[in-house]
Scaffold this motif. Structure first.
Motif, PDB file in Angstrom:
ATOM      1  N   GLU A 103      -5.377   6.415   5.943  1.00 35.13           N
ATOM      2  CA  GLU A 103      -5.528   7.790   7.165  1.00 35.13           C
ATOM      3  C   GLU A 103      -5.229   6.754   8.427  1.00 35.13           C
ATOM      4  N   ILE A 154      10.241   6.533   5.739  1.00 31.75           N
ATOM      5  CA  ILE A 154       8.740   6.757   6.531  1.00 31.75           C
ATOM      6  C   ILE A 154       9.308   7.201   7.990  1.00 31.75           C
ATOM      7  N   LYS A 213       0.983  -1.010   0.021  1.00 29.74           N
ATOM      8  CA  LYS A 213       0.051  -0.477   0.266  1.00 29.74           C
ATOM      9  C   LYS A 213       1.161   1.462  -0.128  1.00 29.74           C
ATOM     10  N   PHE A 214       1.964   1.187   0.789  1.00 33.03           N
ATOM     11  CA  PHE A 214       2.401   2.110   0.916  1.00 33.03           C
ATOM     12  C   PHE A 214       3.141   2.271  -0.603  1.00 33.03           C
ATOM     13  N   LEU A 215       3.953   1.993  -1.239  1.00 33.36           N
ATOM     14  CA  LEU A 215       4.652   2.287  -2.681  1.00 33.36           C
ATOM     15  C   LEU A 215       3.917   1.767  -3.656  1.00 33.36           C
ATOM     16  N   ASN A 216       2.906   1.969  -3.684  1.00 36.19           N
ATOM     17  CA  ASN A 216       1.574   1.863  -4.609  1.00 36.19           C
ATOM     18  C   ASN A 216       0.648   2.870  -4.054  1.00 36.19           C
ATOM     19  N   ASN A 217       0.584   3.480  -2.997  1.00 38.52           N
ATOM     20  CA  ASN A 217      -0.358   5.351  -2.325  1.00 38.52           C
ATOM     21  C   ASN A 217      -1.548   4.694  -2.514  1.00 38.52           C
ATOM     22  N   LYS A 218      -1.728   4.005  -1.697  1.00 36.92           N
ATOM     23  CA  LYS A 218      -3.161   3.174  -0.870  1.00 36.92           C
ATOM     24  C   LYS A 218      -3.300   3.202   0.163  1.00 36.92           C
ATOM     25  N   ASN A 274      12.096  11.827   1.330  1.00 38.58           N
ATOM     26  CA  ASN A 274      11.360  11.808  -0.065  1.00 38.58           C
ATOM     27  C   ASN A 274      11.851  10.389  -0.378  1.00 38.58           C
ATOM     28  N   VAL A 312      11.922   6.194  -0.359  1.00 39.43           N
ATOM     29  CA  VAL A 312      11.446   5.280   0.638  1.00 39.43           C
ATOM     30  C   VAL A 312      12.230   4.692   1.398  1.00 39.43           C
TER      31      VAL A 312
END
Length: 293
Positions: A51, A287, A43-48, A282, A284
């Motif tokens: 919140e 985080i 989800k992090f790598l695919n901006n999903k 900025n 990966v």
């Protein structure tokens, strides 16, 4: 981000959690909001990432984490990242953690330890330098990213990292422990996991990630070659023990630079974590995390 836990076997270090504390914290965050390492990474790598979605991370391969936190995770079928440095699994003694447990078990709080350290320094050649540097020490602005540190915490870390440096600090602490007749073997016996613990965690579905080989406090001061050696040795150890190539990491003492980022990318590491929530990087590999303290 979790580090220290306590029970009848493991001493109550500064900021440590009991098993009950940990379980309450999981409910406070929300059990259903906690993702597995694989889910979080995807989800992090695919901006999903939503919140209210989180992951759990444990640094340093500490036995108290396995003894106290792991059973709680098993109870709720939760999986986490476990970032370990390899030197202690290969028979070495990592002094940063040894000095921490020494502070915990021999001194009544960080204020008492800091005062005792300065008093001990008065018998060394470092005393004048330390006192001169402390004259200009700004505790309000030092380690602002870690609001849970009190003034004594900050002063101690300033002495350790900014004045003495690794070699001189070890010299001073070794002499202080000698003055207290500390038995190193007894002190170290309950500090770190063994390879068998890493195997159990991995087989249970947890992600064992990189945290360097020797856990230096100033990793960013190392050359490119030295940094690469640290992470290659760390990776080879984890792969040999678990059979899985690590896809994640966290920066020891939040110390890294552009060389570190290049090395991690070359090793095909997917994501990496910092140790505070104020990170503005900025990549990966930056985080932000919130310390459980």
């Amino acid at each position: 981000m979790f580090h220290h836990f306590y029970n009848e076997r493991h001493s109550k270090a500064q900021g440590a959690l009991s098993g009950d504390d940990f379980e309450k914290m999981l409910h406070y965050v929300g059990i259903d909001s906690i993702l597995t390492p694989e889910e979080y990474t995807y989800k992090f790598l695919n901006n999903k990432l939503l919140e209210n979605e989180f992951c759990l991370t444990f640094d340093d391969g500490l036995l108290c984490q396995y003894d106290i936190a792991f059973p709680v995770l098993e109870k709720y079928n939760l999986k986490a990242f476990w970032f370990v440095y390899s030197s202690v699994f290969e028979g070495q003694q990592e002094k940063l953690e040894i000095y921490r447990i020494f502070r915990t078990e021999y001194f009544d709080g960080i204020d008492y330890f800091c005062n005792s350290l300065i008093k001990h320094l008065s018998n060394t050649s470092y005393y004048d330098l330390v006192m001169h540097r402390l004259d200009n020490f700004d505790s309000q602005n030092y380690l602002k990213s870690f609001p849970f540190y009190n003034e004594a915490d900050k002063k101690f870390r300033f002495i350790r990292d900014e004045i003495l440096g690794p070699e001189s600090y070890c010299e001073v602490m070794d002499s202080l422990m000698l003055a207290y007749n500390v038995d190193l073997n007894v002190l170290c016996s309950k500090l770190w996991m063994k390879n068998e613990h890493l195997k159990t965690l991995s087989k249970a579905g947890h992600a064992i990630g990189l945290h360097s080989y020797s856990h230096p406090t100033r990793f960013n001061m190392f050359s490119f070659k030295h940094q690469k050696e640290e992470y290659v040795k760390n990776l080879e150890h984890i792969y040999e023990v678990t059979g899985f190539k690590p896809f994640s990491m966290s920066h020891p003492c939040n110390s890294y630079n552009e060389d570190t980022i290049k090395i991690l990318s070359n090793l095909d590491v997917k994501i990496g974590f910092c140790s505070n929530i104020f990170n503005i990087g900025n990549s990966v590999y930056e985080i932000p995390r919130e310390d459980h303290s």
